[in-house]
Design a protein around this motif. Sequence first.
Motif, PDB file in Angstrom:
ATOM      1  N   THR A   1       1.583  -1.204  -0.362  1.00 48.87           N
ATOM      2  CA  THR A   1       0.022   0.107   0.147  1.00 48.87           C
ATOM      3  C   THR A   1       0.707   1.483  -0.144  1.00 48.87           C
ATOM      4  OG1 THR A   1      -1.676  -1.414   1.264  1.00 48.87           O
ATOM      5  CG2 THR A   1      -1.677   1.560   1.441  1.00 48.87           C
ATOM      6  N   PHE A   2       0.653   2.161  -1.276  1.00 49.11           N
ATOM      7  CA  PHE A   2       1.840   3.095  -1.292  1.00 49.11           C
ATOM      8  C   PHE A   2       0.942   4.313  -0.372  1.00 49.11           C
ATOM      9  CE2 PHE A   2       3.908   0.113  -4.050  1.00 49.11           C
ATOM     10  CZ  PHE A   2       4.857   0.584  -3.094  1.00 49.11           C
ATOM     11  N   PHE A   3       1.152   5.794   0.449  1.00 47.86           N
ATOM     12  CA  PHE A   3       0.644   6.386   0.751  1.00 47.86           C
ATOM     13  C   PHE A   3       1.751   7.827   0.209  1.00 47.86           C
ATOM     14  CE2 PHE A   3      -0.826   3.460   4.096  1.00 47.86           C
ATOM     15  CZ  PHE A   3      -2.211   4.084   4.138  1.00 47.86           C
ATOM     16  N   VAL A   4       0.510   8.244  -1.349  1.00 48.86           N
ATOM     17  CA  VAL A   4       1.740   9.325  -1.841  1.00 48.86           C
ATOM     18  C   VAL A   4       1.080  10.376  -1.987  1.00 48.86           C
ATOM     19  CG1 VAL A   4       1.306   6.873  -3.810  1.00 48.86           C
ATOM     20  CG2 VAL A   4      -0.249   9.393  -4.081  1.00 48.86           C
ATOM     21  N   LEU A   5       2.348  11.156  -1.783  1.00 48.44           N
ATOM     22  CA  LEU A   5       1.998  12.794  -1.837  1.00 48.44           C
ATOM     23  C   LEU A   5       0.841  13.124  -3.217  1.00 48.44           C
ATOM     24  CD1 LEU A   5       5.556  14.120  -0.371  1.00 48.44           C
ATOM     25  CD2 LEU A   5       2.980  13.380   1.330  1.00 48.44           C
ATOM     26  N   GLY A   6       0.932  14.023  -3.386  1.00 49.45           N
ATOM     27  CA  GLY A   6      -0.382  14.004  -4.002  1.00 49.45           C
ATOM     28  C   GLY A   6       0.513  15.008  -5.139  1.00 49.45           C
ATOM     29  N   GLU A   7       1.267  15.640  -4.519  1.00 45.25           N
ATOM     30  CA  GLU A   7       2.577  16.706  -5.922  1.00 45.25           C
ATOM     31  C   GLU A   7       3.422  16.318  -5.783  1.00 45.25           C
ATOM     32  OE1 GLU A   7       4.145  19.563  -3.822  1.00 45.25           O
ATOM     33  OE2 GLU A   7       5.901  18.537  -2.168  1.00 45.25           O
ATOM     34  N   ARG A   8       3.343  14.776  -5.670  1.00 41.65           N
ATOM     35  CA  ARG A   8       4.478  13.819  -6.353  1.00 41.65           C
ATOM     36  C   ARG A   8       3.967  12.761  -7.298  1.00 41.65           C
ATOM     37  NH1 ARG A   8       9.697  13.963  -4.790  1.00 41.65           N
ATOM     38  NH2 ARG A   8      10.219  12.115  -5.575  1.00 41.65           N
ATOM     39  N   ALA A   9       2.692  12.988  -6.992  1.00 40.51           N
ATOM     40  CA  ALA A   9       1.949  11.493  -7.611  1.00 40.51           C
ATOM     41  C   ALA A   9       1.373  12.988  -9.423  1.00 40.51           C
ATOM     42  CB  ALA A   9       0.356  11.360  -7.090  1.00 40.51           C
ATOM     43  N   LYS A  10       1.502  14.006  -8.940  1.00 37.44           N
ATOM     44  CA  LYS A  10       1.393  14.486 -10.185  1.00 37.44           C
ATOM     45  C   LYS A  10       2.388  14.887 -11.058  1.00 37.44           C
ATOM     46  CE  LYS A  10      -0.241  18.815 -11.688  1.00 37.44           C
ATOM     47  NZ  LYS A  10      -1.147  20.479 -11.166  1.00 37.44           N
ATOM     48  N   GLN A  11       3.612  14.990 -10.478  1.00 37.07           N
ATOM     49  CA  GLN A  11       5.235  14.791 -11.118  1.00 37.07           C
ATOM     50  C   GLN A  11       5.172  13.862 -11.889  1.00 37.07           C
ATOM     51  OE1 GLN A  11       8.063  16.372  -8.457  1.00 37.07           O
ATOM     52  NE2 GLN A  11       9.481  16.913  -9.927  1.00 37.07           N
ATOM     53  N   PHE A  12       4.438  12.339 -11.243  1.00 40.40           N
ATOM     54  CA  PHE A  12       5.588  11.183 -11.889  1.00 40.40           C
ATOM     55  C   PHE A  12       4.157  10.233 -12.179  1.00 40.40           C
ATOM     56  CE2 PHE A  12       8.851  12.855  -9.131  1.00 40.40           C
ATOM     57  CZ  PHE A  12       9.497  13.275  -9.875  1.00 40.40           C
TER      58      PHE A  12
END
Length: 244
Positions: free
Chosen positions: A68-79
């Motif tokens: 399970t990956f708890f991602v940062l929104g800004e990094r999700a948008k970047q990658f």
Amino acid sequence: MFLFLMILFIAFIFYAIIPTLLHRLFSTKSFHDSQNNNAVYLTFDDGPNPLYTPVLLDLLKQYNAKGTFFVLGERAKQFPDLILRMKEDGHTIGIHNNKHTSNWFTDPFTFQNQLNKAVSHVEEITGEKPIYYRPPWGHFNLFSWIAAKKFKIIMWKYAPRDWNVMERKKLTQRLLDNIKKESIILLHDCGETLGADNRAPGVMIEALREMFEMTKDRGLLFKELEENPAGSADDLLNQSTTRF
């Protein structure tokens, strides 16, 4: 001046410290998967990272493990390609705020904006709205504790402190000593946040590889959170280990 500082300190205690402590005191359930109590839940915070996340995804696929990956929104948008790969590989994607900022120092408007942006970025990429949330550092405030109730809030059972660079064998042993059935383990696939070391995820990945090899005979199943039985998601609130 002293009186003003005392008022600020007391306000901070009620706004930030008490909600965090209350959540940790009363969120002490252990997740029980009635279909298989050999399950272990690996969770990864702070990513995605273009260097380490692809290697981690390759490793999980090699050992037929889910996470399970708890991602940062800004990094999700970047990658976005990495977010799509997480989904395609069968992992669960939760959110970890839009930026890696402590909720202790976030006002209600900013917190809601953080959540909305993170959800929006992930949903735009995957077509699905994330339902799991983990606050950075496990920090809540009076508002976030209430506002985040629309998510399944996931803490952790054990944190091996992998955000610091250490000997691979030492981290492997920490994992081996604490990988237990029905546990939620906190790890990090990005080392670019405050207090972390940018080299640490590489050590974590190699330690995880060793751990997979050394636990083959223990009958453990490394599963993502959405594999839990219907109706069991509320049992995913776990007592936390502080990251300081």
